[in-house]
Design a protein around this motif. Sequence first.
Motif, PDB file in Angstrom:
ATOM      1  N   CYS A  42     -14.431 -23.340  20.911  1.00 31.63           N
ATOM      2  CA  CYS A  42     -14.912 -22.639  21.514  1.00 31.63           C
ATOM      3  C   CYS A  42     -16.170 -21.707  21.151  1.00 31.63           C
ATOM      4  N   HIS A  43     -16.155 -21.520  19.680  1.00 26.85           N
ATOM      5  CA  HIS A  43     -17.212 -21.020  18.806  1.00 26.85           C
ATOM      6  C   HIS A  43     -16.930 -19.335  19.049  1.00 26.85           C
ATOM      7  N   THR A  44     -15.781 -19.078  19.323  1.00 25.14           N
ATOM      8  CA  THR A  44     -15.507 -17.521  19.525  1.00 25.14           C
ATOM      9  C   THR A  44     -15.009 -17.279  17.706  1.00 25.14           C
ATOM     10  N   LEU A  45     -15.281 -16.062  17.392  1.00 23.43           N
ATOM     11  CA  LEU A  45     -15.021 -15.503  16.048  1.00 23.43           C
ATOM     12  C   LEU A  45     -13.396 -15.802  15.874  1.00 23.43           C
ATOM     13  N   ASP A 102     -10.225 -22.746  11.244  1.00 27.16           N
ATOM     14  CA  ASP A 102     -10.935 -23.560  11.902  1.00 27.16           C
ATOM     15  C   ASP A 102     -11.002 -23.648  13.527  1.00 27.16           C
ATOM     16  N   VAL A 103      -9.873 -23.842  14.130  1.00 30.59           N
ATOM     17  CA  VAL A 103      -9.736 -23.589  15.445  1.00 30.59           C
ATOM     18  C   VAL A 103      -8.678 -22.221  15.952  1.00 30.59           C
ATOM     19  N   CYS A 104      -9.257 -21.539  16.770  1.00 27.34           N
ATOM     20  CA  CYS A 104      -8.612 -20.515  17.219  1.00 27.34           C
ATOM     21  C   CYS A 104      -6.996 -20.830  18.010  1.00 27.34           C
ATOM     22  N   THR A 105      -6.267 -20.029  17.976  1.00 24.68           N
ATOM     23  CA  THR A 105      -4.975 -20.072  18.465  1.00 24.68           C
ATOM     24  C   THR A 105      -5.031 -20.575  19.783  1.00 24.68           C
ATOM     25  N   HIS A 106      -5.933 -19.992  20.663  1.00 21.90           N
ATOM     26  CA  HIS A 106      -5.964 -20.337  22.023  1.00 21.90           C
ATOM     27  C   HIS A 106      -6.343 -21.873  22.180  1.00 21.90           C
ATOM     28  N   ASN A 163      -3.569 -24.295  20.931  1.00 29.15           N
ATOM     29  CA  ASN A 163      -2.455 -24.292  22.101  1.00 29.15           C
ATOM     30  C   ASN A 163      -2.810 -25.203  23.142  1.00 29.15           C
ATOM     31  N   ASP A 164      -4.309 -25.267  23.480  1.00 28.94           N
ATOM     32  CA  ASP A 164      -4.883 -26.291  24.609  1.00 28.94           C
ATOM     33  C   ASP A 164      -5.016 -27.505  24.146  1.00 28.94           C
TER      34      ASP A 164
END
Length: 225
Positions: free
Chosen positions: A17-20, A27-31, A34-35
């Motif tokens: 998603c390219h969010t900080l 590498d990949v945010c928690t949100h 989880n998805d």
Amino acid sequence: MLNSVINLFFPKVCFACHTLLNDNEFDVCTHCRNDLPVTNFHFNNDDSVLKVFYGRVKVEHATTLFRFEKKGIVQQLIHGLKYKGQQDIGVFLGDWLGGELSTVKEYQDIDLVIPVPLHEKKLRKRGYNQVAKFAMQIAAALHVEYVDNVLLKITNTESQVLKKRLSRWSHNDELFNLKNKDLIANKHILLVDDLITTGATMEACISVLKQANNVKISIAAMAIA
């Protein structure tokens, strides 16, 4: 403090998603993590991937990390890996799947890992095989050899996404070639790719690899459509 300074000038963002990313995210945010549509095929003895190859080629075991969904997170990851030079995505996904396969008994007798190759012209244009680091990390997790000098792509095909299976691979034996086949004789090979759709690419590769003596072939990929 040093990490904070580095992140100020070189911020880490989610591959999907390219969010900080937060300090405890990698590498990949928690949100997004989880998805992600994880399959767990290899944990659940699910033969969904094997069914793709029934009656076509003999496959020992087969799995993918994710299900591919159009415009979904997995598509974003694979697109970034293939077309935006984000090879760390391959490392991230290879560590993930490799770590899981190292705990599954069906994959304990793998002898070597082979990536589905790119044609040399496409390799020069892109600069890398998007499957390579994914396959390398899986090989490292399984403590086996990574081999990329046996299966070669000799026909530079166009994108096959919108073509029907029968028209796309009318001459499978003309797409790939086998070199140094003695290196894989009597081995259990894990053939690795990014995305399985009709399975035609894997089928073509397996048909060529089977020219070596007494090989067994299993399959692993990032996703299945």
